[in-house]
Design a protein around this motif. Structure first.
Motif, PDB file in Angstrom:
ATOM      1  N   MET A   1      65.699 -29.398  18.471  1.00  0.00           N
ATOM      2  CA  MET A   1      65.197 -28.032  18.634  1.00  0.00           C
ATOM      3  C   MET A   1      64.773 -27.486  17.270  1.00  0.00           C
ATOM      4  O   MET A   1      65.483 -27.639  16.282  1.00  0.00           O
ATOM      5  N   PRO A   2      63.603 -26.835  17.170  1.00  0.00           N
ATOM      6  CA  PRO A   2      63.157 -26.270  15.904  1.00  0.00           C
ATOM      7  C   PRO A   2      64.160 -25.265  15.351  1.00  0.00           C
ATOM      8  O   PRO A   2      64.839 -24.558  16.081  1.00  0.00           O
ATOM      9  N   SER A   3      64.243 -25.211  14.044  1.00  0.00           N
ATOM     10  CA  SER A   3      65.190 -24.322  13.388  1.00  0.00           C
ATOM     11  C   SER A   3      64.737 -22.879  13.456  1.00  0.00           C
ATOM     12  O   SER A   3      63.559 -22.574  13.574  1.00  0.00           O
ATOM     13  N   ARG A   4      65.735 -21.972  13.363  1.00  0.00           N
ATOM     14  CA  ARG A   4      65.418 -20.555  13.258  1.00  0.00           C
ATOM     15  C   ARG A   4      65.011 -20.182  11.838  1.00  0.00           C
ATOM     16  O   ARG A   4      64.614 -19.057  11.590  1.00  0.00           O
ATOM     17  N   ALA A   5      65.151 -21.101  10.884  1.00  0.00           N
ATOM     18  CA  ALA A   5      64.821 -20.801   9.498  1.00  0.00           C
ATOM     19  C   ALA A   5      63.355 -20.401   9.374  1.00  0.00           C
ATOM     20  O   ALA A   5      62.490 -20.900  10.085  1.00  0.00           O
ATOM     21  N   LYS A   6      63.089 -19.476   8.471  1.00  0.00           N
ATOM     22  CA  LYS A   6      61.710 -19.036   8.272  1.00  0.00           C
ATOM     23  C   LYS A   6      60.879 -20.157   7.671  1.00  0.00           C
ATOM     24  O   LYS A   6      61.336 -20.921   6.832  1.00  0.00           O
ATOM     25  N   MET A   7      59.623 -20.238   8.112  1.00  0.00           N
ATOM     26  CA  MET A   7      58.724 -21.277   7.641  1.00  0.00           C
ATOM     27  C   MET A   7      57.806 -20.801   6.528  1.00  0.00           C
ATOM     28  O   MET A   7      57.128 -21.599   5.900  1.00  0.00           O
ATOM     29  N   HIS A   8      57.748 -19.478   6.286  1.00  0.00           N
ATOM     30  CA  HIS A   8      56.847 -18.919   5.291  1.00  0.00           C
ATOM     31  C   HIS A   8      57.610 -17.894   4.445  1.00  0.00           C
ATOM     32  O   HIS A   8      58.485 -17.182   4.951  1.00  0.00           O
ATOM     33  N   ALA A   9      57.230 -17.805   3.183  1.00  0.00           N
ATOM     34  CA  ALA A   9      57.922 -16.878   2.283  1.00  0.00           C
ATOM     35  C   ALA A   9      57.749 -15.430   2.711  1.00  0.00           C
ATOM     36  O   ALA A   9      58.639 -14.602   2.490  1.00  0.00           O
ATOM     37  N   ASP A  10      56.615 -15.103   3.322  1.00  0.00           N
ATOM     38  CA  ASP A  10      56.341 -13.716   3.711  1.00  0.00           C
ATOM     39  C   ASP A  10      56.535 -13.489   5.213  1.00  0.00           C
ATOM     40  O   ASP A  10      55.998 -12.538   5.780  1.00  0.00           O
ATOM     41  N   GLU A  11      57.322 -14.345   5.853  1.00  0.00           N
ATOM     42  CA  GLU A  11      57.529 -14.219   7.296  1.00  0.00           C
ATOM     43  C   GLU A  11      58.314 -12.953   7.637  1.00  0.00           C
ATOM     44  O   GLU A  11      59.254 -12.569   6.940  1.00  0.00           O
ATOM     45  N   LEU A  12      57.926 -12.313   8.736  1.00  0.00           N
ATOM     46  CA  LEU A  12      58.544 -11.067   9.162  1.00  0.00           C
ATOM     47  C   LEU A  12      59.890 -11.319   9.847  1.00  0.00           C
ATOM     48  O   LEU A  12      60.140 -12.396  10.375  1.00  0.00           O
ATOM     49  N   ASP A  13      60.747 -10.312   9.847  1.00  0.00           N
ATOM     50  CA  ASP A  13      62.047 -10.402  10.511  1.00  0.00           C
ATOM     51  C   ASP A  13      61.874 -10.066  11.992  1.00  0.00           C
ATOM     52  O   ASP A  13      61.504  -8.947  12.354  1.00  0.00           O
ATOM     53  N   ILE A  14      62.155 -11.038  12.853  1.00  0.00           N
ATOM     54  CA  ILE A  14      62.009 -10.866  14.295  1.00  0.00           C
ATOM     55  C   ILE A  14      63.230 -11.470  14.977  1.00  0.00           C
ATOM     56  O   ILE A  14      63.651 -12.582  14.642  1.00  0.00           O
ATOM     57  N   ASP A  15      63.818 -10.732  15.906  1.00  0.00           N
ATOM     58  CA  ASP A  15      64.926 -11.278  16.683  1.00  0.00           C
ATOM     59  C   ASP A  15      64.947 -10.645  18.071  1.00  0.00           C
ATOM     60  O   ASP A  15      64.100  -9.793  18.406  1.00  0.00           O
ATOM     61  N   GLU A  16      65.911 -11.047  18.890  1.00  0.00           N
ATOM     62  CA  GLU A  16      65.988 -10.562  20.265  1.00  0.00           C
ATOM     63  C   GLU A  16      66.148  -9.047  20.342  1.00  0.00           C
ATOM     64  O   GLU A  16      65.568  -8.385  21.207  1.00  0.00           O
ATOM     65  N   ALA A  17      66.950  -8.498  19.428  1.00  0.00           N
ATOM     66  CA  ALA A  17      67.190  -7.053  19.457  1.00  0.00           C
ATOM     67  C   ALA A  17      65.901  -6.281  19.198  1.00  0.00           C
ATOM     68  O   ALA A  17      65.628  -5.258  19.855  1.00  0.00           O
ATOM     69  N   LEU A  18      65.092  -6.745  18.247  1.00  0.00           N
ATOM     70  CA  LEU A  18      63.816  -6.083  17.965  1.00  0.00           C
ATOM     71  C   LEU A  18      62.904  -6.149  19.178  1.00  0.00           C
ATOM     72  O   LEU A  18      62.295  -5.142  19.568  1.00  0.00           O
ATOM     73  N   VAL A  19      62.799  -7.308  19.793  1.00  0.00           N
ATOM     74  CA  VAL A  19      61.917  -7.469  20.946  1.00  0.00           C
ATOM     75  C   VAL A  19      62.367  -6.565  22.089  1.00  0.00           C
ATOM     76  O   VAL A  19      61.550  -5.871  22.715  1.00  0.00           O
ATOM     77  N   ALA A  20      63.674  -6.523  22.363  1.00  0.00           N
ATOM     78  CA  ALA A  20      64.188  -5.669  23.442  1.00  0.00           C
ATOM     79  C   ALA A  20      63.882  -4.201  23.167  1.00  0.00           C
ATOM     80  O   ALA A  20      63.526  -3.447  24.086  1.00  0.00           O
ATOM     81  N   ARG A  21      63.987  -3.803  21.909  1.00  0.00           N
ATOM     82  CA  ARG A  21      63.721  -2.399  21.544  1.00  0.00           C
ATOM     83  C   ARG A  21      62.241  -2.072  21.705  1.00  0.00           C
ATOM     84  O   ARG A  21      61.877  -1.015  22.245  1.00  0.00           O
ATOM     85  N   LEU A  22      61.364  -2.961  21.256  1.00  0.00           N
ATOM     86  CA  LEU A  22      59.925  -2.735  21.397  1.00  0.00           C
ATOM     87  C   LEU A  22      59.530  -2.626  22.866  1.00  0.00           C
ATOM     88  O   LEU A  22      58.766  -1.738  23.257  1.00  0.00           O
ATOM     89  N   VAL A  23      60.044  -3.524  23.674  1.00  0.00           N
ATOM     90  CA  VAL A  23      59.712  -3.517  25.099  1.00  0.00           C
ATOM     91  C   VAL A  23      60.213  -2.242  25.765  1.00  0.00           C
ATOM     92  O   VAL A  23      59.486  -1.578  26.525  1.00  0.00           O
ATOM     93  N   ALA A  24      61.470  -1.873  25.480  1.00  0.00           N
ATOM     94  CA  ALA A  24      62.055  -0.689  26.127  1.00  0.00           C
ATOM     95  C   ALA A  24      61.306   0.576  25.751  1.00  0.00           C
ATOM     96  O   ALA A  24      61.101   1.470  26.595  1.00  0.00           O
TER      97      ALA A  24
END
Length: 306
Positions: A1-24
């Motif tokens: 399974m691909p890692s959760r580690a960021k692949m780019h130095a300028d990658e944005l912070d994204i997680d389940e909590a952010l997605v749930a908040r945006l959707v709600a």
């Protein structure tokens, strides 16, 4: 399974909590549906399953806004003309909650990507994907945005020379052969006709399979118009010498476009291995690095065989 580690130095912070908040906040009719990260080797977007029938797609990088806008504008117009299933945009979210880019909600397409669940009938899939490429190319391209792989591959010359040197020094690439092929690619005649539609990123991770059959094409972040050559990358990144001709015949491309496409496959492959691999790069995406390494091997083997 691909890692959760960021692949780019300028990658944005994204997680389940952010997605749930945006959707709600923006689509309250879907508030409360479970949000589950989708494991993926994709480099430009993070994906989260929303309930049973939807997926949320968020650009990982600050410059990724264009991808969501392009998909939501053009996919509904292109889909009726295409012989394979593509994602259906359902809603476009706006920047909010500390996330500064547009994001999208799409229908969920069942299946596995062709890297995790390889095609069991490659000749059939090669013809099907070739017909998809040909059909996309024939759709009216007036007003379409430029694809990131729609212009000459020579724009990557400086990076390619660095990658060839460093991978050669590491002993994972025949630098002399790679340089010779790259010089050959740079000297090819360029596309001079009107720009046409291309997906731009037909790699195993962007092809869905079910019971070993090709069922859908996803991730249209590179969708745009330009030289169709880059849509033949799949000939070397997905297929092999035994199935490549079936793809080419169905895709209906001329010799010059095929040659430029082979150059694009080499370019993609070398850059992917150099940037994401663990020999000279970050080691953050071994899946994509492996796809790239395979593409380079297929290209050089074919070229050497004449």
């Amino acid at each position: 399974m691909p890692s959760r580690a960021k692949m780019h130095a300028d990658e944005l912070d994204i997680d389940e909590a952010l997605v749930a908040r945006l959707v709600a906040e923006q689509f309250p009719r879907w508030a409360g549906l479970p949000v589950v990260r989708v494991a993926s080797a994709g480099t430009d977007n993070a994906m989260y399953r929303l309930g049973d029938d939807m997926v949320v797609r968020l650009p990982r990088l600050p410059g990724g806004a264009r991808q969501i806008v392009t998909e939501h504008r053009w996919l509904p117009r292109l889909a009726p003309h295409l012989p394979l299933t593509v994602p259906t945009p359902l809603a476009k979210g706006e920047p909010a909650a500390g996330y500064d880019l547009p994001w999208g909600v799409y229908d969920w397409l069942d299946g596995e990507n062709a890297y995790d669940a390889p095609l069991t009938e490659p000749p059939v899939a090669a013809a099907e994907l070739g017909r998809f490429v040909a059909a996309l190319r024939k759709v009216d391209a007036v007003g379409g945005p430029p694809s990131w792989r729609g212009d000459p591959v020579r724009k990557h010359d400086a990076y390619m020379r660095t990658a060839i040197h460093e991978l050669g020094a590491a002993g994972t690439l025949d630098a002399r052969a790679a340089t010779a092929f790259w010089e050959h690619t740079l000297g090819l005649p360029q596309w001079t006709a009107a720009p046409v539609w291309l997906h731009g990123d037909l790699l195993p991770g962007n092809l869905l399979t079910s019971a070993g059959r090709l069922t859908a094409v996803i991730d249209f972040g590179g969708l745009g118009v330009g030289d169709p050559a880059a849509d033949t990358i799949a000939a070397w990144a997905v297929f092999d010498a035994g199935t490549r001709e079936a793809f080419r015949t169905a895709a209906d491309v001329d010799d010059a476009t095929w040659a430029r496409g082979r150059g694009w496959a080499f370019c993609f492959g070398l850059m992917a291995e150099h940037y994401y691999g663990d020999v000279c790069g970050s080691g953050t995406n071994p899946v994509l690095a492996g796809v790239g390494r395979r593409a380079v091997g297929e290209v050089l083997a074919e070229w050497h065989s004449g």
